[in-house]
Enzyme design. Structure first.
Site, PDB file in Angstrom:
ATOM      1  N   LYS A 102       0.856  -1.185   0.000  1.00  0.00           N
ATOM      2  CA  LYS A 102       0.000   0.000   0.000  1.00  0.00           C
ATOM      3  C   LYS A 102       0.893   1.235   0.000  1.00  0.00           C
ATOM      4  O   LYS A 102       1.571   1.528   0.988  1.00  0.00           O
ATOM      5  CB  LYS A 102      -0.935   0.005   1.212  1.00  0.00           C
ATOM      6  CG  LYS A 102      -1.956   1.134   1.189  1.00  0.00           C
ATOM      7  CD  LYS A 102      -2.888   1.019   2.386  1.00  0.00           C
ATOM      8  CE  LYS A 102      -3.926   2.120   2.390  1.00  0.00           C
ATOM      9  NZ  LYS A 102      -4.814   2.044   3.581  1.00  0.00           N
ATOM     10  N   GLU A 157       7.642  -6.891   2.283  1.00  0.00           N
ATOM     11  CA  GLU A 157       6.325  -6.855   2.919  1.00  0.00           C
ATOM     12  C   GLU A 157       5.538  -8.122   2.588  1.00  0.00           C
ATOM     13  O   GLU A 157       4.857  -8.697   3.448  1.00  0.00           O
ATOM     14  CB  GLU A 157       5.547  -5.625   2.442  1.00  0.00           C
ATOM     15  CG  GLU A 157       6.114  -4.290   2.879  1.00  0.00           C
ATOM     16  CD  GLU A 157       5.724  -3.900   4.298  1.00  0.00           C
ATOM     17  OE1 GLU A 157       5.078  -4.720   4.992  1.00  0.00           O
ATOM     18  OE2 GLU A 157       6.075  -2.781   4.717  1.00  0.00           O
ATOM     19  N   SER A 177      -9.758   5.427  -5.463  1.00  0.00           N
ATOM     20  CA  SER A 177     -10.642   6.551  -5.766  1.00  0.00           C
ATOM     21  C   SER A 177     -10.104   7.460  -6.859  1.00  0.00           C
ATOM     22  O   SER A 177     -10.838   7.865  -7.770  1.00  0.00           O
ATOM     23  CB  SER A 177     -10.903   7.355  -4.498  1.00  0.00           C
ATOM     24  OG  SER A 177      -9.681   7.833  -3.940  1.00  0.00           O
ATOM     25  N   LYS A 216      -2.164  -1.938  -3.658  1.00  0.00           N
ATOM     26  CA  LYS A 216      -3.014  -0.750  -3.644  1.00  0.00           C
ATOM     27  C   LYS A 216      -2.134   0.489  -3.666  1.00  0.00           C
ATOM     28  O   LYS A 216      -1.241   0.593  -2.813  1.00  0.00           O
ATOM     29  CB  LYS A 216      -3.893  -0.765  -2.389  1.00  0.00           C
ATOM     30  CG  LYS A 216      -4.851   0.403  -2.260  1.00  0.00           C
ATOM     31  CD  LYS A 216      -5.680   0.275  -0.983  1.00  0.00           C
ATOM     32  CE  LYS A 216      -6.679   1.419  -0.878  1.00  0.00           C
ATOM     33  NZ  LYS A 216      -7.496   1.335   0.353  1.00  0.00           N
TER      34      LYS A 216
END
Length: 330
Positions: free
Chosen positions: A203, A240, A281, A255
């Protein structure tokens, strides 16, 4: 007379001649089951509230959320990821409403499970940012920094209340070190080995999150660069990934999606668990804004972005167009 040897013997265009030909040889296919619908539910409203920065997306009431979930089922969508938007007065430094069994997210989880049962995977965003008065994804220390380990204690409690409220899947999204292991342990301690963990493994601290701040009524001041990843880094993502898998992630996610297709491809090549990507978004809003201006063909652009994400390796895609595209595909 023509010298025939001067013409190409191999002609890839032969496989592009008609729509049926192109469809038959397509290497990547979208399917309604690929999609997960992110949805926002807002406390204390009697009508859905349009999100100005995300044309066509709303903050749902409890009733309109149930309707959206039922429509997703009818369209063949696989899941719905819920985000709770509490009344501003209920936010505090610890995000207490996020672990209140009667908090808006937990109420919404129960509503949706009652509406759709097991016909739709009911997923919950496991993070504090919607519920804290400072807008960060964790608990702050005396210096105003996000305290990783204190935050993990809150995440453990969140996992348990979300599972009790009916979540099939929890999605720890705060990018705290060790969050997957803590959430997995917390679920197992209450006998909820059946609840899956979708790890927000990669992310990035992205400018494309901008419209989301309005969607969740964020109170954030500053940024999240001390815990979300630096867009310049790629190898870090693989570290990660290794940690999340070691800690028990059932599924992993990248993301944003579009700006990080290279990372998505690397992750997909490296694992044998399902891989998801979140078309966030800002990615959504750019297409909608350009289409509104008449600069692009909206439907073609939507399908092209989603095909690119799947081609890069995503098995599942979180997108605000989930139900609409599922209907198109059917």
């Amino acid at each position: 007379m023509a010298t025939y040897g001067s013409f190409p013997g191999s002609r890839p265009r032969r496989l592009r001649t008609t729509p049926v030909m192109r469809r038959m040889v397509a290497e990547t296919r979208l399917h309604p089951a690929d999609f997960i619908l992110p949805a926002f539910v807002r406390e204390g409203v009697s009508e859905p509230v349009p999100i100005g920065a995300m044309p066509g997306v709303v903050q749902h009431t409890r009733d309109s959320l149930k309707k959206a979930a039922a429509e997703a089922v009818e369209a063949g969508v696989s899941g719905i990821m819920l985000f709770g938007v509490p009344e501003e007065s209920k936010k505090d430094a610890l995000g207490t409403v996020g672990t209140d069994p009667d908090g808006i997210l937990q109420v919404a989880l129960r509503d949706v499970r009652a509406e759709v049962g097991d016909e739709l995977l009911v997923m919950s965003d496991l993070c504090l940012d919607e519920f804290t008065d400072h807008g960060h994804c964790g608990v702050l220390d005396a210096q105003g920094r996000v305290d990783n380990d204190a935050t993990l204690e809150r995440y453990a409690e969140m996992a348990q209340v979300q599972a009790d409220a009916g979540a099939h899947v929890v999605g720890p999204s705060g990018m705290m070190d060790g969050q997957i292991g803590v959430v997995r342990d917390a679920l197992d301690q209450i006998g909820r080995e059946d609840v899956a963990v979708l790890a927000y493994t990669v992310k990035y601290s992205s400018a494309f999150f901008g419209p989301f701040r309005e969607a969740v009524g964020s109170s954030l001041k500053g940024d999240r660069k001390t815990y979300q990843q630096d867009p310049a880094n790629a190898r870090e993502s693989m570290r990660e990934l290794a940690l999340d898998l070691e800690e028990g992630a059932d599924m992993v996610m990248v993301k944003p999606a579009g700006p990080y297709l290279d990372i998505l491809a690397r992750v997909a090549d490296a694992v044998d668990v399902p891989v998801a990507a979140y078309q966030i978004s800002g990615e959504y809003s750019m297409v909608e804004a350009a289409a509104e201006k008449g600069w692009i063909d909206r439907e073609r652009a939507i399908l092209e972005t989603l095909t690119g994400i799947k081609r890069a390796g995503a098995q599942n895609i979180l997108t605000y167009w989930a139900t609409e595209v599922a209907r198109i595909l059917r």
